[in-house]
Design a protein around this motif. Structure first.
Motif, PDB file in Angstrom:
ATOM      1  N   UNK A  59       0.847  -1.168   0.121  1.00  0.00           N
ATOM      2  CA  UNK A  59       0.169   0.017  -0.031  1.00  0.00           C
ATOM      3  C   UNK A  59       0.724   1.208   0.037  1.00  0.00           C
ATOM      4  N   UNK A  60       1.965   1.125  -0.738  1.00  0.00           N
ATOM      5  CA  UNK A  60       2.716   2.508  -1.081  1.00  0.00           C
ATOM      6  C   UNK A  60       2.543   2.840  -2.492  1.00  0.00           C
ATOM      7  N   UNK A  61       3.263   3.997  -2.995  1.00  0.00           N
ATOM      8  CA  UNK A  61       2.857   4.523  -3.941  1.00  0.00           C
ATOM      9  C   UNK A  61       4.405   4.854  -4.930  1.00  0.00           C
ATOM     10  N   UNK A  62       5.449   4.619  -3.966  1.00  0.00           N
ATOM     11  CA  UNK A  62       6.947   4.960  -4.600  1.00  0.00           C
ATOM     12  C   UNK A  62       7.422   3.703  -4.947  1.00  0.00           C
ATOM     13  N   UNK A  63       8.200   3.541  -6.029  1.00  0.00           N
ATOM     14  CA  UNK A  63       8.842   2.444  -6.477  1.00  0.00           C
ATOM     15  C   UNK A  63       9.930   2.043  -5.306  1.00  0.00           C
ATOM     16  N   UNK A  64      10.164   0.692  -5.026  1.00  0.00           N
ATOM     17  CA  UNK A  64      11.016   0.199  -3.857  1.00  0.00           C
ATOM     18  C   UNK A  64      12.412   0.579  -4.474  1.00  0.00           C
ATOM     19  N   UNK A  65      13.222   0.984  -3.236  1.00  0.00           N
ATOM     20  CA  UNK A  65      14.599   1.318  -3.457  1.00  0.00           C
ATOM     21  C   UNK A  65      15.215  -0.063  -3.629  1.00  0.00           C
ATOM     22  N   UNK A  66      16.258  -0.103  -4.803  1.00  0.00           N
ATOM     23  CA  UNK A  66      16.870  -1.293  -5.343  1.00  0.00           C
ATOM     24  C   UNK A  66      18.024  -1.553  -4.193  1.00  0.00           C
ATOM     25  N   UNK A  67      18.067  -2.987  -3.955  1.00  0.00           N
ATOM     26  CA  UNK A  67      19.175  -3.483  -3.086  1.00  0.00           C
ATOM     27  C   UNK A  67      19.072  -3.011  -2.004  1.00  0.00           C
ATOM     28  N   UNK A  68      18.149  -2.629  -1.129  1.00  0.00           N
ATOM     29  CA  UNK A  68      17.782  -2.144   0.351  1.00  0.00           C
ATOM     30  C   UNK A  68      16.761  -2.916   0.857  1.00  0.00           C
ATOM     31  N   UNK A  69      17.195  -3.526   1.876  1.00  0.00           N
ATOM     32  CA  UNK A  69      16.431  -4.351   2.639  1.00  0.00           C
ATOM     33  C   UNK A  69      15.319  -3.598   3.302  1.00  0.00           C
ATOM     34  N   UNK A  70      14.032  -3.707   3.303  1.00  0.00           N
ATOM     35  CA  UNK A  70      13.047  -2.792   3.784  1.00  0.00           C
ATOM     36  C   UNK A  70      12.026  -3.688   4.559  1.00  0.00           C
ATOM     37  N   UNK A  71      11.430  -3.337   5.870  1.00  0.00           N
ATOM     38  CA  UNK A  71      10.408  -4.038   6.531  1.00  0.00           C
ATOM     39  C   UNK A  71       9.175  -3.430   6.478  1.00  0.00           C
ATOM     40  N   UNK A  72       8.109  -4.129   5.855  1.00  0.00           N
ATOM     41  CA  UNK A  72       6.945  -3.892   5.197  1.00  0.00           C
ATOM     42  C   UNK A  72       5.888  -4.486   5.726  1.00  0.00           C
ATOM     43  N   UNK A  73       4.566  -3.939   5.939  1.00  0.00           N
ATOM     44  CA  UNK A  73       3.561  -4.662   6.345  1.00  0.00           C
ATOM     45  C   UNK A  73       2.822  -5.160   4.961  1.00  0.00           C
ATOM     46  N   UNK A  74       2.321  -6.450   4.897  1.00  0.00           N
ATOM     47  CA  UNK A  74       1.824  -6.959   3.781  1.00  0.00           C
ATOM     48  C   UNK A  74       0.232  -7.079   3.848  1.00  0.00           C
ATOM     49  N   UNK A  75      -0.520  -6.320   2.942  1.00  0.00           N
ATOM     50  CA  UNK A  75      -1.826  -6.483   3.161  1.00  0.00           C
ATOM     51  C   UNK A  75      -2.643  -7.192   1.818  1.00  0.00           C
ATOM     52  N   UNK A  76      -3.704  -7.705   1.918  1.00  0.00           N
ATOM     53  CA  UNK A  76      -4.534  -8.359   1.022  1.00  0.00           C
ATOM     54  C   UNK A  76      -5.138  -7.133   0.293  1.00  0.00           C
ATOM     55  N   UNK A  78      -7.384  -6.641  -1.747  1.00  0.00           N
ATOM     56  CA  UNK A  78      -8.961  -6.473  -2.145  1.00  0.00           C
ATOM     57  C   UNK A  78      -9.654  -6.257  -0.598  1.00  0.00           C
ATOM     58  N   UNK A  79      -8.890  -6.449   0.370  1.00  0.00           N
ATOM     59  CA  UNK A  79      -9.516  -6.428   1.878  1.00  0.00           C
ATOM     60  C   UNK A  79      -8.724  -5.763   2.775  1.00  0.00           C
ATOM     61  N   UNK A  80      -9.236  -4.962   3.664  1.00  0.00           N
ATOM     62  CA  UNK A  80      -8.499  -4.485   4.823  1.00  0.00           C
ATOM     63  C   UNK A  80      -7.932  -5.381   5.812  1.00  0.00           C
ATOM     64  N   UNK A  81      -7.040  -6.354   5.233  1.00  0.00           N
ATOM     65  CA  UNK A  81      -6.622  -7.472   6.272  1.00  0.00           C
ATOM     66  C   UNK A  81      -4.982  -7.394   6.253  1.00  0.00           C
ATOM     67  N   UNK A  82      -4.266  -7.359   7.177  1.00  0.00           N
ATOM     68  CA  UNK A  82      -2.918  -7.421   7.236  1.00  0.00           C
ATOM     69  C   UNK A  82      -2.800  -8.981   7.212  1.00  0.00           C
ATOM     70  N   UNK A  83      -1.906  -9.134   6.366  1.00  0.00           N
ATOM     71  CA  UNK A  83      -1.298 -10.703   6.124  1.00  0.00           C
ATOM     72  C   UNK A  83      -0.069 -10.844   6.904  1.00  0.00           C
ATOM     73  N   UNK A  84       0.815 -10.183   6.752  1.00  0.00           N
ATOM     74  CA  UNK A  84       2.013 -10.560   7.360  1.00  0.00           C
ATOM     75  C   UNK A  84       3.091  -9.171   7.697  1.00  0.00           C
ATOM     76  N   UNK A  85       3.987  -9.246   8.413  1.00  0.00           N
ATOM     77  CA  UNK A  85       5.056  -8.004   8.323  1.00  0.00           C
ATOM     78  C   UNK A  85       6.311  -8.790   7.917  1.00  0.00           C
ATOM     79  N   UNK A  86       7.108  -8.233   6.725  1.00  0.00           N
ATOM     80  CA  UNK A  86       7.923  -9.092   6.113  1.00  0.00           C
ATOM     81  C   UNK A  86       8.853  -8.179   5.726  1.00  0.00           C
TER      82      UNK A  86
END
Length: 505
Positions: A59-76, A78-86
């Motif tokens: 649920x971001x708009x910017x292109x991810x930064x290449x070769x940089x590890x980033x902790x992000x919440x992963x959502x479904x 279609x629904x407002x459901x948090x799937x994981x933090x990856x």
């Protein structure tokens, strides 16, 4: 006189492998780790929609930064459901494994989490919006890596062999392909043959402008280069065929009379209770194959029924004896286990003695293991030496191939184990070189295309058929191209002709 048209006219072998730049090809995804309860599950995504998938899941708009590890919440999506933090990792083409944009999601490894994220990615497929996303086919990431020029076929096969490696020798062998060692060697051979084709083309195109002696000298130079190359390729192929056993495993057959201690020796080699040990004769009725890792080599040890006179055995045991003999005839090494308190000269053991002699006559590799040496008086070394001499003479086996051991005290087992490892090195031709393997496909191409083309060159050279000799070398180049996935362009041959041989005079 034949001219350059003999090369130009055959276009099928001239096109080079192209680098894929088709942005319309589907973006693929797959679970790269094994599905199951684990700390981490890695989902890999490759293709032009990788950043789109990243934006939708995070649920971001910017292109991810290449070769940089980033902790992000992963959502479904279609629904407002948090799937994981990856942990997310994004790699920009072309410097990625596949040569395409690549995204990795390092999820918590629970089955429910992994499946929910895979399902979320699947929902993003929208052909009406020209968003093509699908689950990857088997081996498709590696296939795209090859198609995009990131690896040649030998390196791709090395990746597979590295993943399948079970022992240290298999790991080392796979590295030769994975690191590109084989690729560099094949390309060297290819360049040598291209140089020779160019030399032959020089003779064909410009032979009329030179003295006959000069043409013959160039022809001989080409023949000498091909001769040296043939020896190098044949030696490599011989090593590859011998090392091929590294993948399949070296087959050892345990032979011996009943109650010799074969199963006890197997359990010691396996470091576990792999076979039933009993003092009842005929306990082992069928062949028990046990895969082992000895000194970094994959070994398959077959425990067999004790060999004795058929009249002393029942119907099932007789079949077991037949199978034991048959297996030893096809194995790489026979370990004949004989207890020190056994009288091999008795009629009961004639069948066993005769079978050992049969193996020896067939050129099979045999080691004699004199088991239960602890039954001899320790101080009486002469008794053991005398026994070794007697068995050496009776079985016609050299002293150096006879090893007294005790499966009870462990005496002699280290020496036997070290000798086995030395034999494994000899069997796989890894005495002086690191283990190496190439696929059966590559071996067949080396033999049936590359070597065959060289042999045909030599044949036509002896017939003074320069054009046919040159055409024969083309088959060798094509064979190497099939191994690596490369082909050759006519401009490459002509480039060598004009730049290396200075014929524009």
């Amino acid at each position: 006189m034949f001219s350059r048209s003999i090369l130009v006219g055959q276009a099928s072998w001239l096109s080079k492998r192209s680098i894929s730049s088709d942005t319309s090809s589907p973006t693929i995804y797959a679970l790269s780790t094994k599905l199951g309860r684990a700390a981490i599950g890695v989902v890999r995504i490759s293709g032009s929609q990788s950043h789109y998938i990243y934006n939708k899941l995070t649920r971001t708009t910017n292109e991810p930064k290449a070769r940089i590890a980033s902790l992000r919440k992963i959502y479904d999506p279609e629904r407002d459901i948090l799937l994981d933090e990856a942990l997310t990792l994004y790699f920009k083409s072309p410097k990625t494994f596949t040569g395409e944009d690549l995204l990795e999601l390092h999820l918590h490894g629970g089955n429910a989490i992994v499946k929910s994220v895979l399902q979320a990615i699947k929902k993003l497929h929208d052909p009406q919006q020209n968003i093509n996303i699908r689950y990857a086919e088997q081996g498709e990431f590696s296939k795209r890596a090859f198609m995009n020029g990131r690896f040649d076929l030998t390196e791709v096969e090395g990746i597979r062999e590295m993943i399948d490696a079970e022992t240290e020798s298999q790991r080392i062998a796979a590295l030769a392909s994975l690191k590109g060692d084989n690729k560099r060697l094949f390309r060297h051979w290819r360049e040598e043959i291209v140089q020779t084709i160019a030399l032959m083309t020089t003779i064909i195109d410009f032979g009329e402008d030179q003295h006959l002696d000069d043409s013959n000298e160039l022809f001989d130079q080409a023949a000498a280069r091909v001769e040296a190359l043939e020896k190098e390729i044949s030696t490599f192929l011989q090593r590859a065929q011998a090392s091929d056993i590294l993948l399949k495993g070296i087959n050892i057959t345990l032979l011996g009379p009943p109650n010799a201690g074969k199963s006890s020796l197997l359990n010691i080699l396996a470091n576990k209770e792999a076979a039933i040990v009993s003092d009842i004769a005929g306990t082992t009725r069928d062949i028990i194959d046990v895969p082992l890792d000895i000194g970094g080599y994959k070994i398959v040890v077959g425990d067999t029924a004790g060999i004795r006179a058929p009249e002393l055995a029942d119907k099932i045991e007789v079949e077991g004896i037949r199978r034991a003999k048959s297996k030893s005839l096809t194995g790489d090494l026979a370990l004949a286990v004989i207890p020190v308190n056994l009288d091999l000269t008795s009629p009961e053991h004639k069948h066993f003695v005769d079978h050992i002699k049969e193996l020896k006559e067939l050129g099979k590799l045999i080691l004699i293991v004199l088991n239960k040496e602890d039954l001899l008086v320790q101080e009486n070394n002469n008794a053991l030496k005398k026994l070794v001499n007697e068995y050496s003479k009776l079985l016609e086996i050299p002293h150096v191939q006879i090893f007294p051991v005790s499966c009870v005290s462990g005496a002699g087992l280290d020496k036997l184990n070290q000798h086995l490892i030395e034999l494994f090195r000899a069997i796989t031709l890894t005495d002086d070189h690191d283990p190496m393997v190439i696929s059966t496909r590559a071996q067949d191409l080396l033999s049936n295309d590359v070597i065959y083309g060289i042999e045909q060159f030599k044949y036509w050279k002896n017939q003074d058929e320069i054009v046919l000799a040159t055409e024969s070398l083309r088959q060798s180049v094509e064979g190497i191209g099939k191994i690596t996935g490369d082909t050759i362009g006519v401009e490459e041959v002509l480039g060598v002709v004009f730049s290396s041989f200075c014929i524009g005079k």
